[in-house]
Design an enzyme around this catalytic site. Structure first.
Site, PDB file in Angstrom:
ATOM      1  N   ALA A  18      10.153   6.500   2.521  1.00 15.29           N
ATOM      2  CA  ALA A  18      11.595   6.652   2.437  1.00 15.29           C
ATOM      3  C   ALA A  18      12.277   5.514   3.192  1.00 15.29           C
ATOM      4  CB  ALA A  18      12.011   7.984   3.027  1.00 15.29           C
ATOM      5  N   GLU A  19      11.585   5.020   4.182  1.00 14.47           N
ATOM      6  CA  GLU A  19      12.207   4.097   5.119  1.00 14.47           C
ATOM      7  C   GLU A  19      11.707   2.670   5.034  1.00 14.47           C
ATOM      8  OE1 GLU A  19      13.667   4.073   9.461  1.00 14.47           O
ATOM      9  OE2 GLU A  19      11.810   5.198   9.273  1.00 14.47           O
ATOM     10  N   ALA A  20      10.443   2.532   4.638  1.00 17.68           N
ATOM     11  CA  ALA A  20       9.817   1.221   4.764  1.00 17.68           C
ATOM     12  C   ALA A  20       8.836   0.935   3.635  1.00 17.68           C
ATOM     13  CB  ALA A  20       9.084   1.144   6.098  1.00 17.68           C
ATOM     14  N   ASP A  32       7.162  13.126  13.744  1.00 17.14           N
ATOM     15  CA  ASP A  32       6.829  13.292  12.325  1.00 17.14           C
ATOM     16  C   ASP A  32       5.357  13.690  12.180  1.00 17.14           C
ATOM     17  OD1 ASP A  32       7.082  13.293   9.572  1.00 17.14           O
ATOM     18  OD2 ASP A  32       7.172  11.115   9.349  1.00 17.14           O
ATOM     19  N   ILE A  75       0.807  -1.229   0.000  1.00  8.10           N
ATOM     20  CA  ILE A  75       0.000   0.000   0.000  1.00  8.10           C
ATOM     21  C   ILE A  75       0.832   1.268   0.000  1.00  8.10           C
ATOM     22  CG2 ILE A  75      -2.110  -0.938   1.025  1.00  8.10           C
ATOM     23  CD1 ILE A  75      -1.027   0.539   3.658  1.00  8.10           C
ATOM     24  N   GLN A 129       5.127   2.929  -0.084  1.00 11.35           N
ATOM     25  CA  GLN A 129       6.569   2.756  -0.089  1.00 11.35           C
ATOM     26  C   GLN A 129       7.150   4.090   0.315  1.00 11.35           C
ATOM     27  OE1 GLN A 129       9.261   0.496  -2.414  1.00 11.35           O
ATOM     28  NE2 GLN A 129      10.288   1.558  -0.726  1.00 11.35           N
TER      29      GLN A 129
HETATM   30  N1  LIG Z   1      -1.975   1.236  10.914  1.00  8.19           N
HETATM   31  C1  LIG Z   1      -2.280   1.751   9.731  1.00  8.19           C
HETATM   32  N2  LIG Z   1      -3.578   1.760   9.315  1.00  8.19           N
HETATM   33  C2  LIG Z   1      -3.899   2.269   8.122  1.00  8.19           C
HETATM   34  N3  LIG Z   1      -3.028   2.803   7.250  1.00  8.19           N
HETATM   35  C3  LIG Z   1      -1.735   2.823   7.589  1.00  8.19           C
HETATM   36  C4  LIG Z   1      -1.294   2.304   8.841  1.00  8.19           C
HETATM   37  N4  LIG Z   1       0.044   2.445   8.919  1.00  8.19           N
HETATM   38  C5  LIG Z   1       0.418   3.028   7.771  1.00  8.19           C
HETATM   39  N5  LIG Z   1      -0.632   3.254   6.966  1.00  8.19           N
HETATM   40  C6  LIG Z   1      -0.603   3.857   5.611  1.00  8.19           C
HETATM   41  O1  LIG Z   1       0.692   3.726   5.053  1.00  8.19           O
HETATM   42  C7  LIG Z   1       1.297   5.014   4.869  1.00  8.19           C
HETATM   43  C8  LIG Z   1       2.776   4.973   5.213  1.00  8.19           C
HETATM   44  O2  LIG Z   1       2.950   4.483   6.533  1.00  8.19           O
HETATM   45  P1  LIG Z   1       3.876   5.224   7.602  1.00  8.19           P
HETATM   46  O3  LIG Z   1       3.856   4.434   8.862  1.00  8.19           O
HETATM   47  O4  LIG Z   1       3.449   6.646   7.666  1.00  8.19           O
HETATM   48  O5  LIG Z   1       5.320   5.061   6.945  1.00  8.19           O
HETATM   49  P2  LIG Z   1       6.381   6.120   6.342  1.00  8.19           P
HETATM   50  O6  LIG Z   1       7.490   6.136   7.328  1.00  8.19           O
HETATM   51  O7  LIG Z   1       6.754   5.519   5.048  1.00  8.19           O
HETATM   52  O8  LIG Z   1       5.687   7.454   6.224  1.00  8.19           O
HETATM   53  C9  LIG Z   1       0.487   5.944   5.768  1.00  8.19           C
HETATM   54  O9  LIG Z   1       0.510   7.271   5.309  1.00  8.19           O
HETATM   55  C10 LIG Z   1      -0.891   5.330   5.693  1.00  8.19           C
HETATM   56  O10 LIG Z   1      -1.566   5.715   4.509  1.00  8.19           O
HETATM   57 MG   LIG Z   2       4.242   8.491   7.342  1.00  9.31          MG
END
Ligand SMILES: Nc1ncnc2c1ncn2[C@@H]1O[C@H](COP(=O)(O)OP(=O)(O)O)[C@@H](O)[C@H]1O
Ligand SMILES: [Mg+2]
Length: 213
Positions: free
Chosen positions: A8-10, A111, A4, A6
């Site tokens: 910068a980190e994960a 963040d 869902i 991608q």
């Molecule tokens: N627990 C969650 N429930 C629903 N969507 C999530 C969840 N965790 C991440 N996402 C979706 O994935 C995206 C990226 O995850 P995030 O943890 O923000 O990682 P990054 O460090 O790449 O920003 C979020 O902006 C959100 O749309």
């Molecule tokens: Mg994020």
């Protein structure tokens, strides 16, 4: 499993009910140091999420953590980023209140952007109904605790606020600065020690201005 996001980190995958966040190797880092760092950040994110659960703070529940992979509850809902401008008064006040709760518990998000917030449904047991009937309420969930940490310092809290302001200024310029003012007002209302943090925020801001000269 569907990918869902991608970042910068994960890389993030979605399963039926969960989200799996897998921190990717960075080739510019020494492999051993890189692997330690990814594990450390994953562990810390898990730790913060667990603490939030204790506080009954709306954030994903932790399902599993293993090396650089974290599995957590999927929060269905809209990204606050996509609905903020239309409803900014209410949403900004709620963000301020939620941030007050985090800071009161000495949790720094690290963040704070409206992309790291989801307007989800929260279940509440209804007191009027004896049949275990549940009421649903829209509530902002915070996500992405990858840069979070524990700190009592006003400086760290002020920087957190400053990041939120920067994010609002760039992503929601149509409703800025009003939206940030509303968030701060609510932050102050719900956080008895807010004054010290706001004083510090002035220092943080002036530092930012000087840097740009
Ligand atoms: N627990 C969650 N429930 C629903 N969507 C999530 C969840 N965790 C991440 N996402 C979706 O994935 C995206 C990226 O995850 P995030 O943890 O923000 O990682 P990054 O460090 O790449 O920003 C979020 O902006 C959100 O749309
Ligand atoms: Mg994020």
């Amino acid at each position: 499993m569907k990918q869902i996001a991608q970042g910068a980190e994960a890389v993030l995958y979605q399963t039926k009910n969960s989200i799996i966040k897998d921190r990717l190797p960075k080739t510019y880092r020494h492999p051993h140091i890189d692997s330690q760092l990814r594990k450390f950040r994953t562990k810390r994110e898990a730790k913060v999420i667990q603490k939030l659960k204790q506080l009954n703070f709306p954030a994903p529940n932790l399902i599993k953590v293993e090396n650089q992979i974290i599995e957590m509850q999927h929060i269905p809902g809209k990204k606050v980023r996509d609905i903020f401008n239309k409803n900014y008064k209410k949403l900004a006040a709620e963000i301020g209140k939620k941030l007050a709760i985090l800071h009161q518990n000495h949790i720094i998000h690290g963040d704070l952007t409206t992309s790291n917030m989801i307007l989800g449904n929260r279940k509440f047991p209804s007191s009027e109904n004896q049949d275990d009937f549940l009421l649903f309420n829209k509530e902002i969930y915070f996500i992405d605790f990858g840069l979070s940490f524990f700190s009592e310092r006003n400086e760290d809290k002020a920087v957190d606020l400053h990041l939120l302001e920067r994010a609002m200024e760039s992503k929601h310029f149509q409703v800025y600065p009003d939206c940030f003012k509303l968030a701060l007002k609510s932050y102050q209302k719900h956080y008895p020690d807010a004054k010290q943090v706001l004083n510090r925020l002035e220092t943080v801001k002036s530092r930012g201005r000087n840097k740009n000269k």
